[in-house]
Design a protein around this motif. Structure first.
Motif, PDB file in Angstrom:
ATOM      1  N   ARG A 229       0.817  -1.219   0.000  1.00  0.00           N
ATOM      2  CA  ARG A 229       0.000   0.000   0.000  1.00  0.00           C
ATOM      3  C   ARG A 229       0.848   1.265   0.000  1.00  0.00           C
ATOM      4  N   ALA A 230       0.395   2.265  -0.729  1.00  0.00           N
ATOM      5  CA  ALA A 230       0.961   3.617  -0.668  1.00  0.00           C
ATOM      6  C   ALA A 230       2.484   3.610  -0.815  1.00  0.00           C
ATOM      7  N   LEU A 247      16.774 -21.811  10.784  1.00  0.00           N
ATOM      8  CA  LEU A 247      18.015 -21.058  10.999  1.00  0.00           C
ATOM      9  C   LEU A 247      17.745 -19.577  11.246  1.00  0.00           C
ATOM     10  N   ALA A 248      16.771 -19.033  10.533  1.00  0.00           N
ATOM     11  CA  ALA A 248      16.499 -17.591  10.645  1.00  0.00           C
ATOM     12  C   ALA A 248      15.067 -17.300  10.222  1.00  0.00           C
ATOM     13  N   THR A 249      14.507 -16.273  10.810  1.00  0.00           N
ATOM     14  CA  THR A 249      13.248 -15.712  10.334  1.00  0.00           C
ATOM     15  C   THR A 249      13.538 -14.249  10.021  1.00  0.00           C
ATOM     16  N   THR A 250      12.862 -13.729   9.025  1.00  0.00           N
ATOM     17  CA  THR A 250      13.263 -12.397   8.557  1.00  0.00           C
ATOM     18  C   THR A 250      12.078 -11.658   7.942  1.00  0.00           C
ATOM     19  N   THR A 251      12.125 -10.345   8.015  1.00  0.00           N
ATOM     20  CA  THR A 251      11.069  -9.510   7.445  1.00  0.00           C
ATOM     21  C   THR A 251      11.714  -8.324   6.728  1.00  0.00           C
ATOM     22  N   GLN A 252      10.997  -7.784   5.786  1.00  0.00           N
ATOM     23  CA  GLN A 252      11.474  -6.606   5.060  1.00  0.00           C
ATOM     24  C   GLN A 252      10.324  -5.688   4.711  1.00  0.00           C
ATOM     25  N   VAL A 253      10.672  -4.419   4.510  1.00  0.00           N
ATOM     26  CA  VAL A 253       9.804  -3.476   3.800  1.00  0.00           C
ATOM     27  C   VAL A 253      10.564  -2.973   2.575  1.00  0.00           C
ATOM     28  N   TYR A 254       9.877  -2.944   1.443  1.00  0.00           N
ATOM     29  CA  TYR A 254      10.385  -2.352   0.206  1.00  0.00           C
ATOM     30  C   TYR A 254       9.570  -1.109  -0.121  1.00  0.00           C
ATOM     31  N   TYR A 255      10.201  -0.131  -0.751  1.00  0.00           N
ATOM     32  CA  TYR A 255       9.439   0.913  -1.429  1.00  0.00           C
ATOM     33  C   TYR A 255       9.244   0.461  -2.865  1.00  0.00           C
ATOM     34  N   PHE A 256       8.224   0.953  -3.519  1.00  0.00           N
ATOM     35  CA  PHE A 256       8.102   0.736  -4.967  1.00  0.00           C
ATOM     36  C   PHE A 256       7.527   1.982  -5.616  1.00  0.00           C
ATOM     37  N   LYS A 257       7.857   2.134  -6.910  1.00  0.00           N
ATOM     38  CA  LYS A 257       7.412   3.318  -7.654  1.00  0.00           C
ATOM     39  C   LYS A 257       6.505   2.886  -8.776  1.00  0.00           C
ATOM     40  N   GLU A 258       5.534   3.731  -9.085  1.00  0.00           N
ATOM     41  CA  GLU A 258       4.637   3.433 -10.208  1.00  0.00           C
ATOM     42  C   GLU A 258       4.662   4.617 -11.172  1.00  0.00           C
TER      43      GLU A 258
ATOM     44  N   VAL B  98       6.832  10.320   3.060  1.00  0.00           N
ATOM     45  CA  VAL B  98       5.641  10.909   2.461  1.00  0.00           C
ATOM     46  C   VAL B  98       5.063   9.835   1.546  1.00  0.00           C
ATOM     47  N   ARG B  99       3.860   9.415   1.819  1.00  0.00           N
ATOM     48  CA  ARG B  99       3.286   8.285   1.075  1.00  0.00           C
ATOM     49  C   ARG B  99       2.225   8.755   0.097  1.00  0.00           C
ATOM     50  N   ARG B 100       2.184   8.090  -1.029  1.00  0.00           N
ATOM     51  CA  ARG B 100       1.245   8.466  -2.084  1.00  0.00           C
ATOM     52  C   ARG B 100       0.435   7.257  -2.494  1.00  0.00           C
ATOM     53  N   ASP B 101      -0.752   7.496  -3.042  1.00  0.00           N
ATOM     54  CA  ASP B 101      -1.601   6.384  -3.485  1.00  0.00           C
ATOM     55  C   ASP B 101      -0.914   5.578  -4.580  1.00  0.00           C
ATOM     56  N   THR B 102      -1.018   4.272  -4.466  1.00  0.00           N
ATOM     57  CA  THR B 102      -0.490   3.351  -5.480  1.00  0.00           C
ATOM     58  C   THR B 102      -1.446   2.164  -5.549  1.00  0.00           C
ATOM     59  N   TYR B 203       5.891  -2.493  11.311  1.00  0.00           N
ATOM     60  CA  TYR B 203       5.737  -1.929   9.963  1.00  0.00           C
ATOM     61  C   TYR B 203       4.351  -1.298   9.893  1.00  0.00           C
ATOM     62  N   PHE B 204       4.311  -0.025   9.529  1.00  0.00           N
ATOM     63  CA  PHE B 204       3.051   0.707   9.496  1.00  0.00           C
ATOM     64  C   PHE B 204       2.456   0.666   8.094  1.00  0.00           C
ATOM     65  N   HIS B 205       1.360  -0.041   7.963  1.00  0.00           N
ATOM     66  CA  HIS B 205       0.629  -0.025   6.700  1.00  0.00           C
ATOM     67  C   HIS B 205      -0.405   1.102   6.717  1.00  0.00           C
ATOM     68  N   ALA B 206      -0.840   1.500   7.904  1.00  0.00           N
ATOM     69  CA  ALA B 206      -1.851   2.544   8.058  1.00  0.00           C
ATOM     70  C   ALA B 206      -1.293   3.904   7.685  1.00  0.00           C
ATOM     71  N   ARG B 207      -2.114   4.687   7.041  1.00  0.00           N
ATOM     72  CA  ARG B 207      -1.810   6.096   6.834  1.00  0.00           C
ATOM     73  C   ARG B 207      -2.735   6.887   7.765  1.00  0.00           C
ATOM     74  N   GLU B 208      -2.476   8.183   7.832  1.00  0.00           N
ATOM     75  CA  GLU B 208      -3.243   9.059   8.716  1.00  0.00           C
ATOM     76  C   GLU B 208      -4.761   8.832   8.560  1.00  0.00           C
TER      77      GLU B 208
END
Lengths: 258, 258
Positions: A229-230, A247-258, B98-102, B203-208
């Motif tokens: 989202r967003a 062995l391990a557990t792991t999490t990530q956040v990625y940004y993405f562009k559209e 700064v998050r934008r709709d996607t 990790y925050f998925h929520a926006r304002e």
């Protein structure tokens, strides 16, 4: 010397580990972990590492600084910074601990999958250089065969994974391999968008003896996205060895562009 | 003023938020998040927060310091430190953007559960003070009815949760509520062991606008342990609002003693 050993100790341009922009983030995370591991004041083995990627690393040298900020009886807390010139490119925190035998259980189920030798290597060419540093055998959820923008509703990947050429597992390479999952949004959408990891957390369930037992064997990785989202999305993942030890557990956040 | 607003702004002893030792870690994590939120240089909303608890906070004042270490066009990276006297008691890193709709999708399934009003409040008395600051309605995986050391093989909990008294959700309270899950090992083993969180990532998925829409409504939390070994265990968790919007995903590692 194995290519990973060369690269993990070299805080400078590592052409064999190039990603789209800058080096493979898993290598940088491994360098952050290694800065803790080689520190003369280190107490115990890694329990948790979080790194935030603040900017792409440019060609040229950089500095990886790990600092113990609190040492208790059996635990130690670390801050990690990667700087390039005057700029911070990575922030990190980690925890190490002297670990002792206790009651133990693995609750997350090991997926039932074919053995590595029964899973073919991918036939598609590597888009970026670092991919060639790993042998990846996708059991499920490989790269989309067609980038046709069909929302698959599912971003689950399972794969067998090891260093190429094989190398005995250690905490630094386990850190790097925890970042070997390709971005979930590509699989989910079958649509190519520019993106990058902004934060990765690795929890180490393995102890030194588990690494030794794993040796040069394959790791079984499993990952799935949670929310997209967003401009950002996350995944959770688990890494086992061939014997089925978590062995391990792991999490990530990625940004993405559209 | 709501008790949470009083406590989150007070870096000193907060008796209503006492845990077994020191304050509720979720309050401290919320104070770390708040230090970013109130910082005059803040850019955007929280995307990720990781805090490592380096030591129990003793009665008395402490200092919560958030520092922007890298500001990009639409993202910002933070380091956070909590100090008490000369000692570091918490290290943290965070990222805002700064998050934008996607394009958006939630892949982790919302559990099908009864509505909050159809789930009774627990009848067992609170063991520690901070528990009373929340209304918790356990749908599944409440505290063991009998502490009989029977390994249940399962540590899944689902609950409806809100501030007590109700309070409109914000990023600080969402951080605190991401720490409201009781330790998975107690449920899994039906056995009481001393323990504490050593690291938490949110990790925050929520926006304002999602926070506003949630208001004083209930949150639906779900959590499960992954691996328990050598004095440490982890869990993953998800938090939705009543409308089924994924607000946060979160992970922790706890130490435990035997």
């Amino acid at each position: 010397m194995h290519p990973f050993d060369v690269a993990v100790a070299n805080a400078d341009t590592n052409p064999p580990w190039r990603n789209f922009i800058g080096p493979f983030g898993g290598l940088t995370a491994a360098q952050a972990m290694r800065a803790v591991l080689v520190h003369p004041q280190r107490l115990g083995d890694p329990v948790a590492l979080t790194v935030n990627f603040a900017a792409a690393i440019a060609d040229g040298p950089y500095e990886v600084i790990a600092q113990p900020v609190r040492t208790n009886r059996s635990t130690q807390h670390w801050t990690i910074t990667v700087r390039q010139g005057d700029e911070v490119v990575l922030t990190g925190i980690a925890m190490t601990a002297v670990r002792r035998d206790t009651w133990a259980a693995t609750e997350v189920e090991v997926p039932q999958v074919p053995r590595p030798s029964d899973v073919p290597l991918p036939t598609t060419p590597a888009r970026v250089e670092w991919i060639k540093r790993y042998e990846m055998r996708f059991v499920e959820g490989a790269f989309p065969a067609q980038w046709d923008n069909a929302d698959t509703g599912r971003s689950l990947t399972r794969l067998w994974l090891r260093d190429n050429p094989p190398r005995p597992l250690d905490f630094a390479s386990l850190t790097a391999m925890s970042d070997c999952f390709f971005p979930r949004i590509w699989l989910r959408r079958a649509h190519f968008v520019p993106l990058g990891t902004v934060t990765m957390t690795v929890y180490f369930h393995a102890r030194e003896e588990d690494l030794k037992q794993t040796g040069t064997g394959y790791l079984l990785g499993q990952t799935r996205g949670q929310g997209f989202r967003a401009g950002y999305f996350d995944h959770t993942a688990q890494v086992w060895n061939e014997a089925g030890t978590l062995l391990a557990t792991t999490t990530q956040v990625y940004y993405f562009k559209e």
